[in-house]
Design a protein around this motif. Structure first.
Motif, PDB file in Angstrom:
ATOM      1  N   PHE A  63      -5.568  -0.624  -0.514  1.00 46.52           N
ATOM      2  CA  PHE A  63      -5.762  -2.079  -0.625  1.00 46.52           C
ATOM      3  C   PHE A  63      -4.879  -2.863   0.313  1.00 46.52           C
ATOM      4  CE2 PHE A  63      -1.920  -2.837  -2.906  1.00 46.52           C
ATOM      5  CZ  PHE A  63      -1.737  -1.734  -3.719  1.00 46.52           C
ATOM      6  N   TYR A  64      -3.996  -2.194   1.061  1.00 47.91           N
ATOM      7  CA  TYR A  64      -3.179  -2.922   2.025  1.00 47.91           C
ATOM      8  C   TYR A  64      -3.995  -3.437   3.201  1.00 47.91           C
ATOM      9  CZ  TYR A  64       1.283  -2.041  -0.105  1.00 47.91           C
ATOM     10  OH  TYR A  64       2.332  -2.058  -0.951  1.00 47.91           O
ATOM     11  N   PHE A  65      -5.245  -2.989   3.330  1.00 48.00           N
ATOM     12  CA  PHE A  65      -6.106  -3.482   4.394  1.00 48.00           C
ATOM     13  C   PHE A  65      -6.339  -4.984   4.282  1.00 48.00           C
ATOM     14  CE2 PHE A  65      -8.634  -1.127   7.501  1.00 48.00           C
ATOM     15  CZ  PHE A  65      -7.944   0.055   7.477  1.00 48.00           C
ATOM     16  N   ASP A  66      -6.396  -5.495   3.046  1.00 42.69           N
ATOM     17  CA  ASP A  66      -6.653  -6.930   2.854  1.00 42.69           C
ATOM     18  C   ASP A  66      -5.556  -7.762   3.494  1.00 42.69           C
ATOM     19  OD1 ASP A  66      -8.689  -5.968   1.468  1.00 42.69           O
ATOM     20  OD2 ASP A  66      -7.858  -6.347  -0.513  1.00 42.69           O
ATOM     21  N   ILE A  67      -4.317  -7.274   3.381  1.00 45.42           N
ATOM     22  CA  ILE A  67      -3.202  -8.027   3.965  1.00 45.42           C
ATOM     23  C   ILE A  67      -3.366  -8.101   5.479  1.00 45.42           C
ATOM     24  CG2 ILE A  67      -0.717  -8.169   4.070  1.00 45.42           C
ATOM     25  CD1 ILE A  67      -0.604  -6.452   1.658  1.00 45.42           C
ATOM     26  N   ALA A  68      -3.846  -7.015   6.085  1.00 43.81           N
ATOM     27  CA  ALA A  68      -4.044  -7.025   7.536  1.00 43.81           C
ATOM     28  C   ALA A  68      -5.076  -8.075   7.922  1.00 43.81           C
ATOM     29  CB  ALA A  68      -4.463  -5.646   8.020  1.00 43.81           C
ATOM     30  N   ILE A  69      -6.161  -8.171   7.136  1.00 46.22           N
ATOM     31  CA  ILE A  69      -7.182  -9.195   7.433  1.00 46.22           C
ATOM     32  C   ILE A  69      -6.574 -10.586   7.365  1.00 46.22           C
ATOM     33  CG2 ILE A  69      -9.333 -10.214   6.632  1.00 46.22           C
ATOM     34  CD1 ILE A  69     -10.175  -7.556   5.604  1.00 46.22           C
ATOM     35  N   VAL A  70      -5.799 -10.837   6.309  1.00 41.91           N
ATOM     36  CA  VAL A  70      -5.229 -12.178   6.131  1.00 41.91           C
ATOM     37  C   VAL A  70      -4.258 -12.503   7.261  1.00 41.91           C
ATOM     38  CG1 VAL A  70      -3.773 -13.553   4.630  1.00 41.91           C
ATOM     39  CG2 VAL A  70      -5.569 -12.184   3.669  1.00 41.91           C
ATOM     40  N   ILE A  71      -3.448 -11.506   7.662  1.00 44.55           N
ATOM     41  CA  ILE A  71      -2.486 -11.782   8.733  1.00 44.55           C
ATOM     42  C   ILE A  71      -3.198 -12.097  10.035  1.00 44.55           C
ATOM     43  CG2 ILE A  71      -0.715 -10.734  10.187  1.00 44.55           C
ATOM     44  CD1 ILE A  71       0.430  -9.483   7.836  1.00 44.55           C
ATOM     45  N   SER A  72      -4.278 -11.368  10.348  1.00 47.91           N
ATOM     46  CA  SER A  72      -4.971 -11.652  11.610  1.00 47.91           C
ATOM     47  C   SER A  72      -5.570 -13.054  11.584  1.00 47.91           C
ATOM     48  CB  SER A  72      -6.036 -10.595  11.880  1.00 47.91           C
ATOM     49  OG  SER A  72      -7.121 -10.785  11.045  1.00 47.91           O
ATOM     50  N   LEU A  73      -6.104 -13.470  10.412  1.00 47.89           N
ATOM     51  CA  LEU A  73      -6.642 -14.835  10.301  1.00 47.89           C
ATOM     52  C   LEU A  73      -5.560 -15.873  10.528  1.00 47.89           C
ATOM     53  CD1 LEU A  73      -8.861 -14.600   7.140  1.00 47.89           C
ATOM     54  CD2 LEU A  73      -9.469 -15.873   9.133  1.00 47.89           C
ATOM     55  N   ILE A  74      -4.447 -15.724   9.815  1.00 46.86           N
ATOM     56  CA  ILE A  74      -3.427 -16.769   9.853  1.00 46.86           C
ATOM     57  C   ILE A  74      -2.777 -16.847  11.222  1.00 46.86           C
ATOM     58  CG2 ILE A  74      -1.174 -17.374   8.934  1.00 46.86           C
ATOM     59  CD1 ILE A  74      -2.102 -16.518   6.274  1.00 46.86           C
ATOM     60  N   SER A  75      -2.571 -15.699  11.886  1.00 47.91           N
ATOM     61  CA  SER A  75      -1.910 -15.753  13.188  1.00 47.91           C
ATOM     62  C   SER A  75      -2.804 -16.450  14.206  1.00 47.91           C
ATOM     63  CB  SER A  75      -1.550 -14.343  13.649  1.00 47.91           C
ATOM     64  OG  SER A  75      -2.513 -13.839  14.503  1.00 47.91           O
TER      65      SER A  75
END
Lengths: 90, 110, 93
Positions: A63-75
């Motif tokens: 489930f750590y994949f979701d964090i990667a998605i959010v970080i790419s969006l926010i950056s």
């Protein structure tokens, strides 16, 4: 397919990312213009994404994949927002 | 038949994109790692044949990912585009390459 | 084995991007390094991690991440380059 990753690979990959983080931080501190600093921050976000992905392999939780998605969006949003602000400030 | 040809063109474009991507990254990695840098940065203004928005997005995306080119500015009337190049030695080959990419994209988005 | 190679080369490309950020002389060249090498390194890393877990939802998320990175990285670079160019021309005039 739960493959086995050798510990050496984990440590080497983390070391690579850590060196990259230090170099990006160096550029962030002494960048001549503010645009250099924005580029360095963008790279830092990517490095943090890499850290999280490697960590998810280390502890075997997907489930750590979701964090990667959010970080790419926010950056992306942060980069575009700051550069648009700089362009319209004058 | 028309749809089939379009799908074929899209698959060909994807493979082209991936090959370009790998070449670009090997190029730039080699340039960074070796001690002596042989880059000569400079600006170029190139003509645009593409008019559609999707084509323009695809083209600038591909151009930013291929070896040594980066899109800086698109003029308001969509006629020219300002790009920054890392290796500005042979201008003719660069222009030929860009024309080839534009042909491919026009074939897809039509 | 394949996953290890993918992970190592992905992190190596990110390291090369950071090295380029230090070594190049002007901002545009630095952006060449960070745009291309970072997205390629993340692509390799995401593919490696997705192959490690290998379930449907993870593969779907991996495809989404790769698509998103490849759509947004050139846009961010373009945005920074345009704002820098504006400032540069204004200071030159």
């Amino acid at each position: 397919m739960e493959a086995i990753i050798p510990e050496t690979v984990h440590y080497t990959a983390f070391a690579f990312l850590l060196i990259a983080l230090v170099l990006a931080f160096f550029r962030l501190m002494r960048g001549p213009t503010i645009h250099d600093r924005i580029v360095a921050m963008d790279l830092t976000a990517s490095i943090i994404m890499g850290f999280i992905l490697l960590y998810s392999v280390l502890i075997r939780k997907a489930f750590y994949f979701d964090i990667a998605i959010v970080i790419s969006l926010i950056s992306f949003m942060g980069t575009v927002a700051i550069s648009t602000y700089l362009r319209q400030k004058r | 038949m028309k749809v089939l040809r379009k799908i074929y063109a899209i698959i060909g474009f994807l493979i082209y994109y991936l090959v370009k991507l790998v070449i670009a990254n090997v190029y730039i990695a080699y340039d960074i790692v070796t001690p002596k840098m042989h880059t000569r940065p400079g600006f170029h203004r190139i003509p645009l044949n593409i008019q559609s928005r999707t084509g323009l997005l695809l083209f600038s995306n591909l151009l930013s990912m291929t070896p040594g080119t980066l899109v800086v500015e698109i003029s308001g009337d969509r006629k020219t585009m300002l790009i920054h190049v890392l290796y500005s030695e042979n201008e003719k080959r660069l222009l030929g390459e860009i024309d080839k990419i534009q042909e491919k994209i026009i074939k897809i988005t039509r | 084995m394949l996953i290890s190679i993918l992970m190592l080369s992905g992190t190596l490309f990110i390291l090369i991007a950071a090295l380029g950020l230090i070594r190049f002389k002007d901002l545009y060249s630095r952006m060449h390094a960070t745009t291309k090498a970072t997205s390629f390194g993340l692509l390799l890393l995401v593919v490696g991690v997705a192959l490690f877990f290998f379930t449907g939802i993870v593969l779907l998320k991996a495809i989404l991440i790769v698509l998103f990175i490849y759509l947004t990285a050139p846009l961010a670079a373009h945005s920074i380059a345009r704002s820098f160019r504006n400032e540069d021309q204004e200071s030159r005039d």
